[in-house]
Design an enzyme around this catalytic site. Sequence first.
Site, PDB file in Angstrom:
ATOM      1  N   TYR A  66       0.847  -1.191   0.000  1.00  0.00           N
ATOM      2  CA  TYR A  66       0.000   0.000   0.000  1.00  0.00           C
ATOM      3  C   TYR A  66       0.886   1.245   0.000  1.00  0.00           C
ATOM      4  CZ  TYR A  66      -3.722  -3.214   1.523  1.00  0.00           C
ATOM      5  OH  TYR A  66      -4.618  -4.255   1.641  1.00  0.00           O
ATOM      6  N   SER A 103     -12.849  -4.361   2.105  1.00  0.00           N
ATOM      7  CA  SER A 103     -13.839  -3.543   1.403  1.00  0.00           C
ATOM      8  C   SER A 103     -15.257  -3.853   1.884  1.00  0.00           C
ATOM      9  CB  SER A 103     -13.738  -3.753  -0.113  1.00  0.00           C
ATOM     10  OG  SER A 103     -14.337  -2.697  -0.825  1.00  0.00           O
ATOM     11  N   PRO A 104     -15.484  -3.895   3.218  1.00  0.00           N
ATOM     12  CA  PRO A 104     -16.819  -4.242   3.723  1.00  0.00           C
ATOM     13  C   PRO A 104     -17.870  -3.175   3.448  1.00  0.00           C
ATOM     14  CG  PRO A 104     -15.436  -3.491   5.527  1.00  0.00           C
ATOM     15  CD  PRO A 104     -14.541  -3.604   4.322  1.00  0.00           C
ATOM     16  N   LEU A 105     -17.420  -1.977   3.058  1.00  0.00           N
ATOM     17  CA  LEU A 105     -18.357  -0.917   2.682  1.00  0.00           C
ATOM     18  C   LEU A 105     -18.356  -0.698   1.167  1.00  0.00           C
ATOM     19  CD1 LEU A 105     -17.715   1.644   5.566  1.00  0.00           C
ATOM     20  CD2 LEU A 105     -19.622   0.035   5.321  1.00  0.00           C
ATOM     21  N   GLY A 106     -17.955  -1.728   0.427  1.00  0.00           N
ATOM     22  CA  GLY A 106     -17.987  -1.629  -1.028  1.00  0.00           C
ATOM     23  C   GLY A 106     -17.158  -0.480  -1.561  1.00  0.00           C
ATOM     24  N   GLY A 137     -16.494   2.170  -0.172  1.00  0.00           N
ATOM     25  CA  GLY A 137     -17.167   3.415   0.186  1.00  0.00           C
ATOM     26  C   GLY A 137     -18.561   3.556  -0.367  1.00  0.00           C
ATOM     27  N   PHE A 138     -18.926   2.747  -1.370  1.00  0.00           N
ATOM     28  CA  PHE A 138     -20.231   2.901  -2.001  1.00  0.00           C
ATOM     29  C   PHE A 138     -21.369   2.734  -1.005  1.00  0.00           C
ATOM     30  CE2 PHE A 138     -24.019   0.909  -3.708  1.00  0.00           C
ATOM     31  CZ  PHE A 138     -24.443   1.880  -4.598  1.00  0.00           C
TER      32      PHE A 138
END
Length: 334
Positions: free
Chosen positions: A59, A217-220, A222-223
């Site tokens: 990263y 990415s549990p919030l897609g 950020g989506f």
Amino acid sequence: MTKTLPTRSLGQLDVPAIGFGAMVLSPGMYGEIDDDRGVAAIRAAIEAGGTFLDTSDAYGDDGHNERLVGRAIRGRRDEITLATKFGLAVPEGAEAHPLQVGFAFEELLVNAEPKYIKGYAESSLRNLGTDVIDLYYLHFPDPQVPIEDSVGAMAELVADGKVRHLGVSNVTPQELRRAHGVHPIAAVQTEWSMWRPVDPELLEAARELGVGVVPWSPLGAGFLTGTVERLGADDFRNNAPRFDADSLAANNASYAALQTLAADLGITRSQLALAWLLHQDAAVVPIPSSRTPAHIEENLAAAEITLHPDTLARIDAVLARLEPVGATLLQDAR
């Protein structure tokens, strides 16, 4: 005073029920960001109870994200459960092996040959400013190296006291079983959210083996916060078909149904998405990311939300009607 969240077990490792993913705190992810803001975000997560921190040597440039985390936890190392990953920051002189899966915006290259793994770990230890990594993941399995060989070299790090627990990321159910056969695996990381279902066979294998599941990415990306209407020019999500202008508009329209659910429960859409994940299995520990302290606190507070079975059934009924438009960043699910 640092808040204490409910805990969950990843194998033999106890962690807060929600962790914090530091990836977006490096430039080039969600646009530019300075290090002071990144450090402030990590420290906000720690104060809100998100003391399970996730990073990777890949990263940012030249270990930037690990060094940022190391700066943020200086003097507080004993409060932190520290997780990092290796394999994508291929060392100079090593052959880079193309992955059979990849992100929309670039070809991913990996090298998980055993002879390089000690060097990866020692580099991460220097970047993080610590003498031990609590949870060390193989970031992606190397298609040219049997996963048993990679995990065998990782196990040597445990024997040497450089690493406490092992994890694997972005693996198939079969690869998880093979890895666990070499050395106990504490956690498997995989993309999983309300708009990216988990591989049910991977979840079944993790349950059978006593391996915790860490959704990335549990919030897609950020989506699922319900706040992404357009992206800046330097946002890497522009490369995902699911975030192009037409797809994003269509997805925002259909997923607006989640707002009604969240409002009825008196919580935010982010909290709904995270609480729903926590209710899928007792060994699930999502690692949401954010750059904003208020949002970080909001996300971590989801660890204390209880959803009634009737509510979960209602959520699942809504999700069953939703079909996201476009692919996510990870093009081919493993």
